[in-house]
Design a protein around this motif. Structure first.
Motif, short mmCIF file in Angstrom:
data_model
loop_
_atom_site.label_atom_id
_atom_site.label_comp_id
_atom_site.label_asym_id
_atom_site.label_seq_id
_atom_site.Cartn_x
_atom_site.Cartn_y
_atom_site.Cartn_z
N GLY A 264 0.76 -1.21 -0.01
CA GLY A 264 -0.13 -0.01 -0.15
C GLY A 264 0.78 1.15 -0.13
N GLY A 265 2.11 1.11 -0.27
CA GLY A 265 3.02 2.20 -0.14
C GLY A 265 2.45 3.41 -1.25
N SER A 266 2.39 2.73 -2.42
CA SER A 266 2.31 3.76 -3.70
C SER A 266 1.34 3.12 -4.67
CB SER A 266 3.56 3.74 -4.21
OG SER A 266 4.14 2.68 -4.78
N GLY A 267 1.00 3.72 -5.60
CA GLY A 267 0.04 3.15 -6.76
C GLY A 267 -0.93 2.87 -6.25
N ALA B 1 -1.98 2.49 -2.47
CA ALA B 1 -1.97 3.76 -1.94
C ALA B 1 -3.49 4.46 -2.05
CB ALA B 1 -0.90 4.51 -2.35
N GLY B 2 -3.87 4.45 -3.46
CA GLY B 2 -5.17 4.78 -4.00
C GLY B 2 -6.43 4.25 -2.96
N ALA B 3 -6.04 2.80 -2.89
CA ALA B 3 -7.15 2.16 -2.13
C ALA B 3 -7.20 2.59 -0.75
CB ALA B 3 -6.76 0.52 -2.03
N ALA B 4 -5.98 2.80 -0.21
CA ALA B 4 -5.95 3.18 1.24
C ALA B 4 -6.44 4.54 1.43
CB ALA B 4 -4.36 3.34 1.73
N ARG B 5 -6.36 5.29 0.44
CA ARG B 5 -7.01 6.98 0.70
C ARG B 5 -8.36 6.67 0.59
NH1 ARG B 5 -3.65 10.91 0.72
NH2 ARG B 5 -1.22 10.54 -0.09
N ARG B 6 -9.08 5.87 -0.28
CA ARG B 6 -10.31 5.67 -0.52
C ARG B 6 -10.98 5.11 0.73
NH1 ARG B 6 -9.30 2.95 -5.69
NH2 ARG B 6 -11.33 2.28 -5.87
N LEU B 7 -10.53 4.20 1.20
CA LEU B 7 -11.01 3.41 2.43
C LEU B 7 -11.07 4.52 3.65
CD1 LEU B 7 -9.40 0.06 1.94
CD2 LEU B 7 -11.64 0.38 2.03
N ALA B 8 -10.05 5.18 3.87
CA ALA B 8 -9.81 6.19 4.89
C ALA B 8 -10.68 7.25 4.77
CB ALA B 8 -8.47 6.68 5.08
N GLU C 261 -0.23 9.75 7.91
CA GLU C 261 -0.94 10.96 7.36
C GLU C 261 -2.66 10.26 7.62
OE1 GLU C 261 -0.56 11.66 3.12
OE2 GLU C 261 -2.47 12.27 2.92
N LEU C 262 -3.09 9.25 7.37
CA LEU C 262 -4.17 8.50 7.50
C LEU C 262 -4.70 8.23 8.80
CD1 LEU C 262 -4.46 6.51 4.16
CD2 LEU C 262 -5.34 8.85 4.46
N LEU D 196 -9.42 -7.28 3.62
CA LEU D 196 -8.13 -7.34 3.31
C LEU D 196 -7.87 -7.05 1.79
CD1 LEU D 196 -5.39 -8.56 3.32
CD2 LEU D 196 -6.34 -10.65 3.05
N VAL D 197 -7.25 -5.95 1.57
CA VAL D 197 -7.18 -5.29 0.35
C VAL D 197 -5.56 -5.86 -0.22
CG1 VAL D 197 -6.97 -3.61 -1.41
CG2 VAL D 197 -8.43 -3.48 0.71
N ASN D 198 -5.73 -6.76 -1.35
CA ASN D 198 -4.70 -7.29 -1.64
C ASN D 198 -4.11 -6.40 -3.05
OD1 ASN D 198 -2.13 -8.57 -2.70
ND2 ASN D 198 -3.36 -10.24 -3.47
N SER D 199 -3.32 -5.47 -2.83
CA SER D 199 -2.96 -4.56 -4.34
C SER D 199 -1.98 -5.29 -4.96
CB SER D 199 -2.77 -3.44 -3.72
OG SER D 199 -1.57 -2.88 -3.24
N ALA D 200 -1.29 -6.25 -4.55
CA ALA D 200 -0.26 -7.02 -5.20
C ALA D 200 -0.70 -7.81 -5.96
CB ALA D 200 0.89 -7.59 -4.39
N GLY D 201 -1.77 -7.53 -6.80
CA GLY D 201 -2.57 -8.49 -7.80
C GLY D 201 -1.75 -9.09 -8.91
N HIS D 202 -0.36 -8.49 -9.32
CA HIS D 202 0.02 -9.23 -10.38
C HIS D 202 1.19 -9.95 -9.86
CE1 HIS D 202 -1.79 -5.97 -12.77
NE2 HIS D 202 -1.35 -5.25 -11.90
N GLY D 203 1.68 -11.02 -10.58
CA GLY D 203 2.62 -11.96 -10.03
C GLY D 203 1.79 -13.00 -9.14
N PRO D 204 2.30 -13.54 -8.05
CA PRO D 204 1.51 -14.20 -7.16
C PRO D 204 0.34 -13.38 -6.75
CG PRO D 204 4.03 -13.79 -6.52
CD PRO D 204 3.76 -13.13 -7.68
#
Lengths: 276, 483
Positions: B388-391, B394-401, B422-423, B455-463
């Motif tokens: 969730g650091g970027s990309g 991070a967008g998901a984190a901001r929307r959820l917050a 920040e959040l 649980l938001v898994n934003s590492a959707g690419h690869g594994p």
């Protein structure tokens, strides 16, 4: 033929039939009224006169004082009140039980009840008398009233009515915390008011016009009811028709008042059961 | 608020089994929808929970109490009936208060509750009217109010909206959902309307012939129906089905039907032998009109003649015939085909459902909902986000917050911790492939807030999924999604 003409013909035919039927009902009543005002011997003239030559208004007070009619009215009144209260209450309780509770033999008991409707009341006259006599109730108010407190017809009518009430309403009360008795008393019974009124009205009329049972079960003059009193103008060798008719017209008044006050329940009763 | 549990519930009328082995746990505060056609037994389950019918065997518990043998008045449940079942001879006020009066509640408390419920439901001006003088929608609200003033342990709804017209139904559906979430009362809701089920339920129980077909979150049932009945029942417009057989196609397996040929891949291909009957299920919204540059141009397609075009305003339903079967595709309004035109539609490889001859799904796979879907479904407030650091993370984190969530962020750079700061959330630096790092994140989250709901898994690419297992205690009836 133009349609409005056909309509008019149909209306004319309808009214004619209605007038004929009404006459069948009305003429005996008018004759009774006319007879009540005749002279004692005018009645026996031939051809019978349609109207009294000289209306005898004194027939009314004379008839009502010749026999203790005040007492008769009181007796009939007691009988009527007891029958109305008894038959609506037992009808409501019995009808609700048949409509809503599942118990062993419900169908058989109900069939037996309906069967009782088929037995002519006159067949039961002697057994009822023997029973009341054995209990020492002959010539008492208790004896007069006690076998009239339950009406099979009332139970039947109220059962039909309770069956027509939506069960969901009772289920809602059940979930709301009501006991079975509360459901009956606070939900079903208030909703059954039209049917209860019908039963009450019919019981009243039944009580008022009942003749045979009061005749058999009462013996002394002061225990007689209005109907029995009216009949006693009719002796073995002699009948005073004008007095009898004058008393009969007077006895009609409470029934007429009750009917006019609650006509709609009559119709309701017929709708509910298809009876009468 | 207590939970409700049904344990091996059976109900027979004579030789007919109306409810067959019904076992279900309804969590505290949860809204569970029982959905099924008429005769599925859904109302019977509800009536048994209310105490209006008794089960042939099995038991029902509300909280820790076994209520199987208790009469309705001792169960502390309130029910809203299909025909409202108001007391016709009582005013609205008397209707609302009867249950409280029967419990001998103090006059002042009764008044307080009536004022409260009437305010919430807009019944203030109707309190002295009789039900006869109310419209259908008003009666429905009185029925709701009567349940609410009781402040019961469990709400029961028996098709409460089926007597309302369509616009009122939609309005009341939203009101029921809002109220239930606000009051947090455990609720069992019966309906035959799958739209109500999808929109209202935290979880849905699909019933048919007295048996549970599937239990799950609405989106799970929509995405991965376990059998053909559920697939056809949940989702509007309903799923298309094409019956065919499996053939050996030179080493690989293929599904062949009149007008359709689909190469089978993956798990399905391994499981089905040539010659077997197989049914393809595909939702109308998962079909696209074939074009050379379409996203699934490589994929399988169906060809048929258009027989009917229904324009619904925002979208259109195009019915077409493939062989003897009539199928439907949901399209936008542009470039609609005409009746009698030939139509080719493409199937998305990931959006096909397979059912065997008995109607069982061959791929009970789970497709994660989108973030928006998960947001709607989750009404709890704690989320953890991996990568969730970027990309996108991070967008998901901001929307959820922004949506009121507390967020815990795992990222491999320090950016996650900065964003968390920040959040107002928790930040952990680590890898989403490291069990140790993930465990640190979960522990920190549970220590701080006691639960995890999303649980938001934003590492959707690869594994695709993080190496993470959540215990029931951490995981509060949560949702998983990818951003």
């Amino acid at each position: 033929m133009r349609p409005d003409r056909a309509g008019r013909r149909r209306a004319v035919a309808g009214y004619t039939a209605a007038i004929l039927l009404a006459s069948v009902m009305l003429i005996p009543f008018l004759w009774m009224l006319s007879t009540a005002l005749m002279d004692e011997f005018e009645v026996f003239q031939y051809p019978p006169p349609l109207l009294p030559a000289d209306p005898q208004w004194a027939n009314f007070p004379n008839a009502l004082t010749q026999l203790p009619f005040a007492r008769f009215f009181l007796n009939s009144g007691i009988l009527a009140v007891c029958m109305v209260l008894g038959q609506t209450l037992t009808g409501a309780l019995g009808g609700y039980a048949f409509a809503r509770f599942r118990f062993a033999g419900r169908g058989a008991v109900f069939a037996a009840y309906l069967g009782a409707l088929m037995v002519p009341a006159i067949v039961l006259l002697i057994p009822r008398f023997l029973l009341i006599d054995a209990l020492g109730g002959v010539d008492t108010i208790a004896g007069l009233v006690s076998t009239e407190l339950v009406s099979v017809w009332g139970v039947f009518l109220l059962r039909q009515f309770f069956l027509s009430l939506p069960r969901e309403t009772e289920d809602a009360a059940r979930v709301d915390g009501a006991s079975e008795w509360t459901i009956f008393w606070r939900i079903a019974l208030p909703l059954a008011r039209p049917a209860l009124a019908t039963v009450a009205l019919f019981s009243f009329i039944d009580a008022w016009k009942s003749f045979l049972w009061p005749l058999v079960v009462t013996q002394s003059l002061e225990m007689r009811t209005v109907e029995v009193g009216i009949a006693s103008f009719h002796g073995l060798y002699y009948a005073n028709w004008p007095y009898q008719m004058a008393a009969a017209v007077t006895a009609l008044i409470p029934v007429l008042v009750a009917f006019l006050a609650s006509q709609r329940f009559f119709t309701r009763g017929i709708q509910l059961t298809g009876i009468r | 608020m207590p939970s409700v549990s049904f344990d091996h519930l059976h109900k027979r009328f004579g030789a007919t089994a109306v409810i067959d082995d019904f076992t279900l746990e309804v969590a505290d505060g949860e809204l569970v929808v029982l959905v099924g056609g008429s005769g599925s037994g859904k109302s019977t389950v509800l009536r048994m929970l209310a105490g209006l019918e008794s089960p042939t065997s099995g038991s029902i518990r509300i909280g820790t109490r076994d209520v199987t043998a208790l009469p309705p008045r001792e169960r502390d449940v309130a029910m809203v009936f299909q025909d409202y079942a108001l007391y016709p001879h009582m005013t609205v006020r008397e209707n609302l208060s009867l249950g409280l009066r029967l419990r001998k509640m103090a006059r002042a408390e009764i008044d307080r509750r009536i004022t409260w419920a009437a305010g919430l439901l807009g019944l203030d001006t109707l309190l002295d009217r009789k039900p006869k003088a109310l419209s259908g929608g008003q009666r429905q609200r009185v029925a709701m109010g009567r349940a609410m003033v009781r402040e019961p342990a469990v709400f029961l709804f028996d098709e409460p909206l089926s007597n309302l017209d369509a616009s009122l139904r939609a309005q009341m559906r939203i009101q029921i959902g809002t109220l239930q979430r606000r009051l947090g009362t455990t609720t069992v809701y019966v309906t035959h309307d799958q739209v109500e089920a999808m929109t209202l339920g935290d979880r849905i129980v699909v019933l048919a012939d007295g048996r549970i077909q599937q239990v799950g979150r609405p989106i799970d049932i929509y995405e991965a129906p376990v059998n053909r009945f559920v697939a056809g029942f949940i989702g509007t417009p309903p799923m298309n089905f094409v019956e065919g057989t499996v053939v050996d196609d030179g080493g690989t397996r293929a599904f062949v039907a009149d007008g359709a040929r689909v190469a089978l891949r993956g798990e399905v291909a391994e499981r089905v032998a040539p010659g077997r009957a197989l049914t393809l299920g595909v939702r109308p919204e998962d079909l696209r009109v074939a074009g050379p540059d379409g996203p699934w141009a490589e994929g399988p397609s169906l060809h048929g003649r258009v027989v009917l075009v229904e324009r619904l305003g925002g979208s259109s339903h195009v019915h077409f015939e493939v062989g003897a079967r009539r199928l439907m595709v949901a399209l936008g309004n542009e470039a609609l085909p005409a009746v009698d035109e030939m139509l080719s539609v493409q199937l998305s490889p990931g959006r096909m459902h397979w059912f065997d001859a008995d109607g069982r799904a061959e791929r009970p796979g789970y497709v994660a909902p989108t973030l928006e879907q998960a947001l709607i479904m989750s009404r709890q407030k704690v989320a953890i986000i991996t990568a969730g650091g970027s990309g996108m993370g991070a967008g998901a984190a901001r929307r959820l917050a922004a949506a009121g969530f507390r967020v815990s962020i795992l990222s491999s750079s320090g950016k996650g911790e900065a964003l968390a700061k920040e959040l107002g959330g928790i930040g952990v630096t680590g890898s989403n492939q490291s069990t140790e790092d993930l465990t640190r994140l979960v522990d920190a989250t549970v220590d701080a807030w006691g639960r995890i709901d999303l649980l938001v898994n934003s590492a959707g690419h690869g594994p695709r999924a993080p190496v993470l297992e959540l215990t029931d205690e951490d995981w509060h009836r949560g949702w998983t999604c990818t951003s």
